[in-house]
Write an enzyme that holds these catalytic residues in place. Structure first.
Site, PDB file in Angstrom:
ATOM      1  CB  CYS A  38     -30.673   6.306 111.224  1.00  0.00           C
ATOM      2  SG  CYS A  38     -29.934   6.738 109.655  1.00  0.00           S
ATOM      3  CG  HIS A  58     -34.269   8.765 112.011  1.00  0.00           C
ATOM      4  ND1 HIS A  58     -34.039   8.431 110.900  1.00  0.00           N
ATOM      5  CD2 HIS A  58     -36.106   8.833 110.962  1.00  0.00           C
ATOM      6  CE1 HIS A  58     -33.918   8.294 109.630  1.00  0.00           C
ATOM      7  NE2 HIS A  58     -35.189   9.079 110.162  1.00  0.00           N
ATOM      8  CG  ASP A  80     -26.228   6.038 112.422  1.00  0.00           C
ATOM      9  OD1 ASP A  80     -25.168   6.319 111.854  1.00  0.00           O
ATOM     10  OD2 ASP A  80     -27.284   7.007 111.899  1.00  0.00           O
TER      11      ASP A  80
END
Length: 470
Positions: A81, A135, A319
């Site tokens: 991520c 994130h 992502d």
């Protein structure tokens, strides 16, 4: 002549001049004041109708694809991520940001970098984020700013819904792992709007309503289908268990690929889950895809209701990809196709071709230059991607750029992958390589890296990859 008459005389002269010469032509930036709706999903692979999966119900994402360009070979830069999202938002590859984990913030290395929303803000755009764009831990940091970037946004909204409050009800088939990296799920009671992702849609719609008369860059970051796979029960009902595939523990490819290729799962296979547990988790994962799809539909309906569709660039992206059984793997952090490949849809006002698929190999790092190009926004120099605008007008336009994906093993083993339209080369260093021919081997069963017939191809692809390796 007194001052009042002088001002009147000047006004008459200026008006006459403008009448004769005409109004000045609008600048390119003024002509292209498109809004941007930037839709992110977390850990979603290509199990969508528009990518050929007939089992998954994704009518809203599919209808979005019919209005723009669906990129069939789109790849992340790092299948985790934070590194991936950092590359997207800075337009820079991981070896420049040096973000390889879930803790480091890119500002520690690049304090003055201009992020994608910052570039738009500098042009007078309203910039806002709802949910997860940069994130933060999912689900641990839901409701917080997490590892966000304050400089990127004028407004930030961090919803927290029923899924967060009811974590004690979640079933976890990998109990030694935290919820953020587990095969865990819940068929929830209640409505969509009570869930965090339902709240993301609600808040993003509110921001569009409040800012519909000015150019905006609004990012809606959904938390699903990231584990734990939580969605209202009605979405689970879409996938009767007898129709969900069940894997057998039979993976001959482990005999020819390096051990590092499978090291994202410890224990292997499937993090120790059995095939029935994996099947139950797969049902839940697909349920969360359909749940997120419904929230995307709410955003699209709002654009239509507000009459913003013809003046808004829409981007839908994940992502990174996600394994669900193949190669004995689940989740991400491998350099196989299911981990590196992502869904990517771009819809632009006035594009010549709509409802098309492009088979060109593109990257998430291409989004920064694409959006600034479409909207006439000045972008920083030396971005690492290329604008996808030529492929929006002609999905088969000449395009020779491969996709580079990397991931880290242990503390110092970096694996790199080069993907073109037919082949993938992976190197872990020290002679540990993989080569796959997707025309003849779409399931990546046969590693050709040591095949004498492919020695010249290996040399060619390695020479192409090396400039991208640190």
């Amino acid at each position: 002549m007194n001052s009042t008459r002088l001002r009147l005389f000047c006004c008459v002269i200026v008006s006459a001049f403008l009448y004769l010469v005409g109004s000045p032509e609008p600048t390119q930036a003024e002509e292209k004041r498109f809004n941007v709706l930037f839709i992110a999903v977390d850990d979603m692979n290509n199990d969508l109708g528009c990518y050929g999966n007939s089992q998954v119900h994704s009518p809203n994402i599919d209808r979005l694809a019919k209005t723009g360009t669906c990129f069939d070979r789109a790849y992340c830069q790092f299948p985790l991520c934070s590194p991936s999202r950092t590359s997207i938002m800075t337009g820079l590859r991981p070896d420049t940001t040096t973000v390889y984990d879930l803790k480091k913030h890119f500002r520690k290395v690049l304090p003055n970098v201009v992020t994608l929303p910052q570039a738009f803000e500098k042009q007078g755009y309203f910039t806002a984020r709802v949910g997860k764009i940069y994130h933060y831990g999912n689900p641990g940091q839901i409701g917080t700013n997490g590892l966000d970037d304050d400089a990127s946004w004028q407004t930030r909204v961090n919803p927290s819904g029923r899924d967060k409050r009811e974590e004690s009800l979640i079933i976890n088939h990998t109990p030694k792992r935290g919820l953020g990296s587990s095969l865990s799920f819940l068929a929830a009671e209640g409505t969509d709007e009570e869930q965090t992702d339902g709240m993301v849609a609600t808040e993003a719609i509110r921001l569009m309503e409040e800012n519909k008369d000015k150019p905006f860059f609004i990012a809606a970051g959904f938390y699903r289908p990231h584990c734990p796979y939580v969605a209202p029960k009605k979405y689970f009902d879409m996938y009767p268990m007898q129709k969900v595939p069940r894997w057998k523990n039979d993976f001959p490819e482990v005999k020819t690929a390096p051990e590092l290729a499978f090291a994202s799962n410890k224990p292997w296979p499937w993090l120790g889950a059995n095939s029935q547990q994996l099947q139950e988790a797969q049902q839940a994962y697909w349920a969360t895809i359909s749940f997120v799809d419904a929230q995307v539909g709410r955003l699209l309906d709002a654009l239509d209701r507000l009459e913003l569709r013809d003046n808004t660039v829409i981007v839908f992206w994940s992502d990174h990809g996600y394994h669900f059984g193949d190669h004995g793997l689940v989740m991400k952090q491998s350099l196989f196709e299911r981990s590196a490949r992502v869904p990517l849809i771009v819809v632009a006002p006035g594009q010549k071709e709509k409802g098309t698929h492009s088979g060109r190999t593109v990257e998430l790092v291409d989004l920064y230059p694409t959006l600034t190009d479409l909207c006439g926004v000045t972008s920083p120099e030396r971005l690492h991607g290329e604008s996808l605008v030529p492929l929006l007008d002609n999905p088969m336009a000449d395009w020779n750029k491969p996709a580079i994906t990397q991931t880290k093993r242990n503390q110092n083993r970096m694996g790199y992958s080069l993907r073109n339209e037919r082949y993938r080369l992976v190197t872990w260093g020290e002679g540990e390589n993989q080569l796959y021919d997707y025309e003849n081997d779409p399931d990546e069963k046969n590693n050709l890296a040591n095949s004498p017939e492919h020695a010249q191809l290996m040399e060619q692809l390695m020479a192409e990859l090396k400039p991208h390796m640190k």
